[in-house]
Design a protein around this motif. Structure first.
Motif, mmCIF file in Angstrom:
data_model
loop_
_atom_site.group_PDB
_atom_site.id
_atom_site.type_symbol
_atom_site.label_atom_id
_atom_site.label_comp_id
_atom_site.label_asym_id
_atom_site.label_seq_id
_atom_site.Cartn_x
_atom_site.Cartn_y
_atom_site.Cartn_z
ATOM 1 N N GLY A 81 0.788 -1.215 0.000
ATOM 2 C CA GLY A 81 0.000 0.000 0.000
ATOM 3 C C GLY A 81 0.825 1.272 0.000
ATOM 4 N N GLY A 82 2.162 1.155 0.027
ATOM 5 C CA GLY A 82 3.018 2.325 0.088
ATOM 6 C C GLY A 82 3.602 2.697 -1.265
ATOM 7 N N SER A 83 4.654 3.472 -1.236
ATOM 8 C CA SER A 83 5.358 3.887 -2.451
ATOM 9 C C SER A 83 6.809 4.166 -2.099
ATOM 10 N N ARG A 84 7.626 4.368 -3.114
ATOM 11 C CA ARG A 84 9.060 4.506 -2.903
ATOM 12 C C ARG A 84 9.407 5.762 -2.092
ATOM 13 N N THR A 85 10.614 5.800 -1.580
ATOM 14 C CA THR A 85 11.117 6.942 -0.843
ATOM 15 C C THR A 85 11.903 7.830 -1.809
ATOM 16 N N LYS A 86 11.462 9.080 -1.964
ATOM 17 C CA LYS A 86 12.079 9.995 -2.926
ATOM 18 C C LYS A 86 13.057 10.984 -2.293
ATOM 19 N N ASP A 87 13.062 11.066 -0.978
ATOM 20 C CA ASP A 87 13.896 12.047 -0.278
ATOM 21 C C ASP A 87 15.227 11.395 0.113
ATOM 22 N N PRO A 88 16.351 11.887 -0.404
ATOM 23 C CA PRO A 88 17.639 11.275 -0.053
ATOM 24 C C PRO A 88 17.960 11.381 1.432
ATOM 25 N N ALA A 89 17.323 12.319 2.148
ATOM 26 C CA ALA A 89 17.586 12.450 3.584
ATOM 27 C C ALA A 89 17.241 11.176 4.336
ATOM 28 N N ALA A 90 16.282 10.407 3.811
ATOM 29 C CA ALA A 90 15.894 9.158 4.472
ATOM 30 C C ALA A 90 17.018 8.125 4.446
ATOM 31 N N PHE A 91 17.958 8.292 3.514
ATOM 32 C CA PHE A 91 19.054 7.331 3.361
ATOM 33 C C PHE A 91 20.402 7.956 3.724
ATOM 34 N N LYS A 92 20.376 9.017 4.538
ATOM 35 C CA LYS A 92 21.599 9.758 4.832
ATOM 36 C C LYS A 92 22.706 8.850 5.351
ATOM 37 N N SER A 93 22.407 7.958 6.286
ATOM 38 C CA SER A 93 23.457 7.115 6.865
ATOM 39 C C SER A 93 24.091 6.216 5.812
ATOM 40 N N TRP A 94 23.286 5.744 4.865
ATOM 41 C CA TRP A 94 23.822 4.902 3.781
ATOM 42 C C TRP A 94 24.662 5.738 2.815
ATOM 43 N N LEU A 95 24.148 6.883 2.412
ATOM 44 C CA LEU A 95 24.857 7.730 1.457
ATOM 45 C C LEU A 95 26.160 8.250 2.053
ATOM 46 N N ASP A 96 26.117 8.644 3.324
ATOM 47 C CA ASP A 96 27.333 9.129 3.979
ATOM 48 C C ASP A 96 28.376 8.021 4.117
ATOM 49 N N ALA A 97 27.920 6.786 4.201
ATOM 50 C CA ALA A 97 28.846 5.656 4.324
ATOM 51 C C ALA A 97 29.381 5.189 2.969
ATOM 52 N N GLY A 98 28.951 5.858 1.889
ATOM 53 C CA GLY A 98 29.499 5.528 0.579
ATOM 54 C C GLY A 98 28.760 4.449 -0.174
ATOM 55 N N TYR A 99 27.452 4.401 -0.017
ATOM 56 C CA TYR A 99 26.613 3.502 -0.803
ATOM 57 C C TYR A 99 25.703 4.331 -1.708
ATOM 58 N N GLY A 100 25.441 3.829 -2.902
ATOM 59 C CA GLY A 100 24.318 4.332 -3.672
ATOM 60 C C GLY A 100 23.049 3.645 -3.197
ATOM 61 N N VAL A 101 21.913 4.266 -3.457
ATOM 62 C CA VAL A 101 20.631 3.686 -3.050
ATOM 63 C C VAL A 101 19.649 3.813 -4.205
ATOM 64 N N LEU A 102 18.890 2.762 -4.441
ATOM 65 C CA LEU A 102 17.778 2.789 -5.394
ATOM 66 C C LEU A 102 16.512 2.362 -4.665
ATOM 67 N N SER A 103 15.545 3.274 -4.571
ATOM 68 C CA SER A 103 14.238 2.970 -3.981
ATOM 69 C C SER A 103 13.216 2.932 -5.103
ATOM 70 N N PHE A 104 12.365 1.899 -5.115
ATOM 71 C CA PHE A 104 11.460 1.764 -6.265
ATOM 72 C C PHE A 104 10.027 1.484 -5.855
ATOM 73 N N ASP A 105 9.120 1.900 -6.734
ATOM 74 C CA ASP A 105 7.693 1.597 -6.594
ATOM 75 C C ASP A 105 7.440 0.207 -7.158
ATOM 76 N N GLN A 106 6.855 -0.640 -6.349
ATOM 77 C CA GLN A 106 6.561 -1.982 -6.842
ATOM 78 C C GLN A 106 5.369 -1.955 -7.791
ATOM 79 N N ARG A 107 5.279 -2.983 -8.573
ATOM 80 C CA ARG A 107 4.239 -3.097 -9.601
ATOM 81 C C ARG A 107 2.877 -2.706 -9.037
#
Length: 510
Positions: A81-107
């Motif tokens: 019932g949800g949708s992807r996360t579009k705000d990079p702030a939600a992944f700050k700890s991952w991005l700061d640690a040197g990971y890329g992130v892909l969040s997607f809307d499921q079918r």
């Protein structure tokens, strides 16, 4: 008053489902140097059509990532019932640690098109593979070989389901998966078994799920879902065939049945007090979905949370919290997931231990770690005749405390009924007397007899638990004619079940 309370529970649970992204908390926004790209990939058309389905994503490239300085990538997706996360702030700890992130809307959700098939490998499974193909073409994502990106995955509930769907589908189609590590939370092993164990519908949760996303289902399945909710039992005839066909492949259980196991490290988070995808589902994934080698590099963490509604009838208890992530050196499961990915994607020494073991929150909130949950104790109980209708649950003393029990108990008995469609609900409970006993971690499991039976052998799987029974209290077997997670299932006419020579088998912690 009862209806108002139920409405509040449904509203709260819908919020939980839609927000089941299960991300580490962040105090500040992501760096402005993060590059955000929104787009879509073309995926498998809906059955009977030729138009590709659009699967949409938000891609976050961390500061400094380039073709000369590549980084691993983390997949993420949402709950039902949800949708992807579009705000990079939600992944700050991952991005700061040197990971890329892909969040997607499921079918069928968010901006993606199509219809929700609830993790069918031929549809949602291949959607995930299309996204892996896309990531494999990004020059700033680390490759282990051409076309093989270095990737992990996070997400909970439906966002845990895509991880197994994608990895197992690729294993089926290509002989191996390109995912290097997974961290699914509060997801399922067998979807039909979760939604309707022993074909007795978890009507409370099914109502919530349908309200949150029922319109995204294929029309025939949606109609069958309504029949399942309204009757409380697995529908017969065409409606039943629709649901059986729909759920046949939708989980790790189907892949394992066909000889497939994942040979990658997996961090499984499961709610011990989750009464939709209960602890049994996580234990099955850990025990059966992974090779022995993968399991020796994996962790199972059970916490008191997830899809967790309080059990009022019969009364239950659990202390919310995640003591095992804390015991493993992380403040929460999200932080533990990042350490797990650092070890497996970056080969960094994250000081993790406890691999290949079960780390389970007890009902009172401590962490219990076990190498094995194999049954080691049998208790012979006397003949049981269940109460009927709205009768008071039976609480039968099993053992006096102090005693610690963990894993999945099982009740073996010969069952007799007077009328068809008779049933009862089973759990272990703790109390000073039968009158004040409360079921452990708010979970029950059903036995449903569709026909009249006489001394039929039955093996009843009880809810997976971890519980300390202190001195002065006892462990009880609770047998109830009703359970609120299965609301409305009293049978056509109230009628008792008789259990002859019942034997309870469980894992008693030494």
């Amino acid at each position: 008053m009862r209806r108002r309370h139920a409405a509040f529970r449904v509203t709260a649970a819908l919020t939980l489902l839609a927000s089941a992204t299960l991300l580490p908390a962040t105090a500040q926004g992501a760096s402005s140097a993060v590059v955000t790209t929104n787009g879509c990939v073309a995926s498998v058309p809906e059955p009977g059509t030729a138009t590709p389905v659009r699967i949409c994503y938000s891609l976050f490239q961390p500061e400094g990532a380039s073709a000369r300085k590549t980084v691993p990538l983390i997949f993420h997706s949402h709950g039902w019932g949800g949708s992807r996360t579009k705000d990079p702030a939600a992944f700050k700890s991952w991005l700061d640690a040197g990971y890329g992130v892909l969040s997607f809307d499921q079918r069928s959700f968010g901006e993606s098109t199509g219809v929700a098939h609830v993790m069918n490998p031929d549809l949602e499974g291949r959607d995930v593979i299309k996204l892996v193909d896309f990531v494999a073409g990004l020059d700033w994502v680390t490759k282990q070989r051409p076309g093989d990106p270095l990737i992990g995955a996070i997400g909970g509930s439906y966002g845990g389901g895509y991880q197994f769907a994608g990895a197992f589908t690729e294993l089926r189609d290509k002989g191996r998966t390109r995912f290097d590590a997974l961290a699914p939370e509060v997801t399922w092993w067998d979807l039909k078994q979760s939604l309707a164990p022993d074909e007795a519908a978890r009507t409370m949760w099914l109502t919530i799920l349908f309200a949150g996303g029922g319109t995204h289902l294929p029309p025939a399945v949606s109609a069958s879902f309504v029949a399942l909710i309204s009757t409380g039992t697995w529908p017969t005839g065409q409606a039943g065939r629709d649901l059986d066909a729909f759920f046949a492949k939708n989980g790790p259980a189907w892949h394992v049945k066909h000889g497939r196991k994942l040979d990658i490290p997996v961090l499984i988070g499961q709610g011990s007090s989750d009464n939709l995808f209960n602890l049994n589902q996580g234990l099955q994934n850990f025990d059966k979905a992974l090779t022995a080698s993968a399991r020796s590099r994996s962790l199972l963490v059970g916490y008191n949370g997830g899809h967790a509604l309080p059990s009022v009838l019969p009364p239950g208890f659990a202390t919310p919290g995640d003591p095992c992530s804390i015991a493993l050196g992380s403040p929460n499961f999200g932080a533990l997931s990042q350490r797990f990915m650092a070890l497996n994607l970056k080969k960094q020494d994250s000081d993790l231990s406890g691999f290949g073991r079960y780390h389970l929150a007890t009902a009172d909130g401590r962490c219990l770690t076990q190498r094995s949950l194999a049954p080691n104790k049998r208790y012979q109980l006397g003949r049981i005749v269940t109460t009927t209708g709205l009768g008071v649950p039976l609480n039968l003393e099993v053992a006096k405390g102090p005693i610690t029990v963990a894993g999945i108990p099982r009740l073996e008995a010969r069952v007799s009924t007077l009328l068809p469609d008779s049933g009862a609900f089973f759990a272990l409970s703790v109390g000073t007397t039968p009158l004040d006993a409360k079921i452990v971690q708010n979970n029950t499991m059903p036995l449903r007899e569709k026909r009249v039976v006489h001394h039929a052998r039955r093996s009843i799987e009880l809810p997976g638990i971890a519980v300390d029974v202190p001195a002065g209290k006892s462990l009880f077997l609770t047998v109830s004619p009703v359970a609120d997670m299965y609301a409305g299932q009293n049978g056509r006419l109230p009628a008792p079940l008789t259990l002859t020579d019942p034997t309870l088998t469980l894992h008693r912690v030494p």
